[in-house]
Scaffold this motif. Sequence first.
Motif, PDB file in Angstrom:
ATOM      1  N   ASN A   1       0.827  -1.204   0.000  1.00 56.31           N
ATOM      2  CA  ASN A   1       0.000   0.000   0.000  1.00 56.31           C
ATOM      3  C   ASN A   1       0.865   1.259   0.000  1.00 56.31           C
ATOM      4  N   ILE A   2       1.901   1.215   0.810  1.00 56.22           N
ATOM      5  CA  ILE A   2       2.799   2.375   0.921  1.00 56.22           C
ATOM      6  C   ILE A   2       3.585   2.551  -0.377  1.00 56.22           C
ATOM      7  N   ILE A   3       4.020   1.444  -0.943  1.00 53.13           N
ATOM      8  CA  ILE A   3       4.753   1.528  -2.219  1.00 53.13           C
ATOM      9  C   ILE A   3       3.842   2.138  -3.298  1.00 53.13           C
ATOM     10  N   LYS A   4       2.578   1.693  -3.305  1.00 49.22           N
ATOM     11  CA  LYS A   4       1.610   2.248  -4.264  1.00 49.22           C
ATOM     12  C   LYS A   4       1.512   3.755  -4.097  1.00 49.22           C
ATOM     13  N   HIS A   5       1.414   4.201  -2.840  1.00 48.87           N
ATOM     14  CA  HIS A   5       1.308   5.625  -2.517  1.00 48.87           C
ATOM     15  C   HIS A   5       2.492   6.387  -3.076  1.00 48.87           C
ATOM     16  N   VAL A   6       3.686   5.862  -2.833  1.00 46.44           N
ATOM     17  CA  VAL A   6       4.899   6.572  -3.221  1.00 46.44           C
ATOM     18  C   VAL A   6       5.080   6.556  -4.745  1.00 46.44           C
ATOM     19  N   LEU A   7       4.749   5.422  -5.362  1.00 48.61           N
ATOM     20  CA  LEU A   7       4.936   5.314  -6.819  1.00 48.61           C
ATOM     21  C   LEU A   7       3.769   5.907  -7.614  1.00 48.61           C
ATOM     22  N   TYR A   8       2.704   6.305  -6.905  1.00 46.08           N
ATOM     23  CA  TYR A   8       1.487   6.793  -7.587  1.00 46.08           C
ATOM     24  C   TYR A   8       0.982   5.759  -8.585  1.00 46.08           C
ATOM     25  N   LYS A   9       1.003   4.466  -8.184  1.00 51.37           N
ATOM     26  CA  LYS A   9       0.578   3.401  -9.096  1.00 51.37           C
ATOM     27  C   LYS A   9      -0.472   2.547  -8.406  1.00 51.37           C
ATOM     28  N   ASP A  10      -1.468   2.090  -9.142  1.00 54.04           N
ATOM     29  CA  ASP A  10      -2.464   1.187  -8.562  1.00 54.04           C
ATOM     30  C   ASP A  10      -1.970  -0.246  -8.603  1.00 54.04           C
ATOM     31  N   VAL A  11      -1.199  -0.551  -9.641  1.00 50.75           N
ATOM     32  CA  VAL A  11      -0.731  -1.931  -9.831  1.00 50.75           C
ATOM     33  C   VAL A  11       0.770  -1.896 -10.072  1.00 50.75           C
ATOM     34  N   PHE A  12       1.481  -2.836  -9.477  1.00 50.12           N
ATOM     35  CA  PHE A  12       2.899  -2.979  -9.800  1.00 50.12           C
ATOM     36  C   PHE A  12       3.290  -4.445  -9.710  1.00 50.12           C
ATOM     37  N   PHE A  13       4.489  -4.752 -10.186  1.00 46.95           N
ATOM     38  CA  PHE A  13       4.954  -6.145 -10.159  1.00 46.95           C
ATOM     39  C   PHE A  13       6.191  -6.253  -9.280  1.00 46.95           C
ATOM     40  N   ASP A  14       6.432  -7.458  -8.772  1.00 43.65           N
ATOM     41  CA  ASP A  14       7.536  -7.671  -7.837  1.00 43.65           C
ATOM     42  C   ASP A  14       8.887  -7.226  -8.387  1.00 43.65           C
ATOM     43  N   ASP A  15       9.063  -7.340  -9.713  1.00 39.17           N
ATOM     44  CA  ASP A  15      10.366  -6.978 -10.265  1.00 39.17           C
ATOM     45  C   ASP A  15      10.405  -5.553 -10.838  1.00 39.17           C
ATOM     46  N   ASP A  16       9.383  -4.751 -10.533  1.00 28.16           N
ATOM     47  CA  ASP A  16       9.421  -3.328 -10.924  1.00 28.16           C
ATOM     48  C   ASP A  16      10.525  -2.630 -10.121  1.00 28.16           C
ATOM     49  N   ILE A  17      11.096  -1.592 -10.733  1.00 28.36           N
ATOM     50  CA  ILE A  17      12.219  -0.878 -10.112  1.00 28.36           C
ATOM     51  C   ILE A  17      11.725   0.256  -9.203  1.00 28.36           C
ATOM     52  N   VAL A  18      12.386   0.400  -8.065  1.00 27.70           N
ATOM     53  CA  VAL A  18      12.120   1.552  -7.187  1.00 27.70           C
ATOM     54  C   VAL A  18      13.406   2.380  -7.169  1.00 27.70           C
ATOM     55  N   THR A  19      13.298   3.682  -7.444  1.00 29.39           N
ATOM     56  CA  THR A  19      14.504   4.512  -7.525  1.00 29.39           C
ATOM     57  C   THR A  19      15.013   4.848  -6.123  1.00 29.39           C
ATOM     58  N   LYS A  20      16.216   5.408  -6.100  1.00 33.77           N
ATOM     59  CA  LYS A  20      16.853   5.777  -4.827  1.00 33.77           C
ATOM     60  C   LYS A  20      15.962   6.767  -4.049  1.00 33.77           C
ATOM     61  N   ASN A  21      15.443   7.760  -4.773  1.00 36.59           N
ATOM     62  CA  ASN A  21      14.599   8.773  -4.122  1.00 36.59           C
ATOM     63  C   ASN A  21      13.312   8.169  -3.583  1.00 36.59           C
ATOM     64  N   GLU A  22      12.750   7.238  -4.359  1.00 37.86           N
ATOM     65  CA  GLU A  22      11.516   6.578  -3.898  1.00 37.86           C
ATOM     66  C   GLU A  22      11.797   5.740  -2.643  1.00 37.86           C
ATOM     67  N   ILE A  23      12.951   5.082  -2.619  1.00 38.72           N
ATOM     68  CA  ILE A  23      13.303   4.295  -1.431  1.00 38.72           C
ATOM     69  C   ILE A  23      13.428   5.214  -0.215  1.00 38.72           C
ATOM     70  N   LYS A  24      14.020   6.382  -0.442  1.00 33.97           N
ATOM     71  CA  LYS A  24      14.187   7.368   0.631  1.00 33.97           C
ATOM     72  C   LYS A  24      12.808   7.761   1.190  1.00 33.97           C
TER      73      LYS A  24
END
Length: 271
Positions: free
Chosen positions: A22-45
């Motif tokens: 849920n939190i990843i969705k919030h940060v990525l502004y995405k409703d759907v994502f996949f396990d191997d999608d990339i999260v950038t350094k800033n998004e991780i922060k």
Amino acid sequence: MKIIKEVVEFYSKDFDKKQIKNIIKHVLYKDVFFDDDIVTKNEIKEIRKIFKKLKKGQLLEYITNRKFFYKNNFIVNKNTLIPRPETELLVEEVLQYNLQNKNVFDICCGTGCIGLSIYLENNNINLFMSDISKKALNVTKKNIKLLNAKAKVYKSNFINFIFEKNLKPDFIIINPPYIDKRDKNLDILVKKNEPKTALFAKDNGLFFYKVLYNNLEKLFNLNKDLIILCEFGFEQKQKLEGIFNLKRVKYKIEFKKDYSNLWRYFILKKV
Ligand SMILES: C[S@@+](CC[C@H](N)C(=O)[O-])C[C@H]1O[C@@H](n2cnc3c(N)ncnc32)[C@H](O)[C@@H]1O
């Protein structure tokens, strides 16, 4: 950079996977994502920052200042209740009526999520929104702007402004505060974070229903075809039946359940 699977695994010691996603969705502004999608350094922060605050007992919606309700994101802050999914049922119910040119009132509006969701499906309604909290109304106004809507906003104690301003409602939708202060089952994070004025009501949580009942005559004098929809606590149905005194059969009240099969709102009309 990391892949989403790694981020989820990292936080799964302290949080459940659904919440992490849920939190990843919030940060990525995405409703759907996949396990191997990339999260950038800033998004991780950003994700790390959120988890730090959650660990301190803050609520996600107040950290990110947004909550998705019905079909849109709404601005929220600590002065507004976080809109709940079951409240969407009130929106769906009202949308079944012909609303063209109708005066639709969202009382105790908070973020404005009810009234604005109705408006966004029917922008030919006249929308009136009210709340007692000036700080909550500042958020209402921000949401009106954000969603490009038009509405009249009133700071008022419950329904008083309707009479004071000589208004003629066709629909009144209310999600009032309805929790008893002594309620032991209230989630501790809700109690700690959400505004007390939005949660609690006097008379075992029944105060606003009693005021509404005492004003029914006056309200239906303004418009005999008025329709009132009101949310309530899932254990309050019996008490509400008592308050609205069905034996008098002057008004027709219909109780409805929510997604969890719990009694949640009523529709009130004049017979
Ligand atoms: C349960 S919240 C509902 C907010 C929003 N309608 C929603 O569904 O998310 C109740 C709202 O009623 C407002 N409120 C509390 N007492 C009030 C009163 N006497 N008159 C008007 N609004 C009041 C609170 O400020 C809060 O925004």
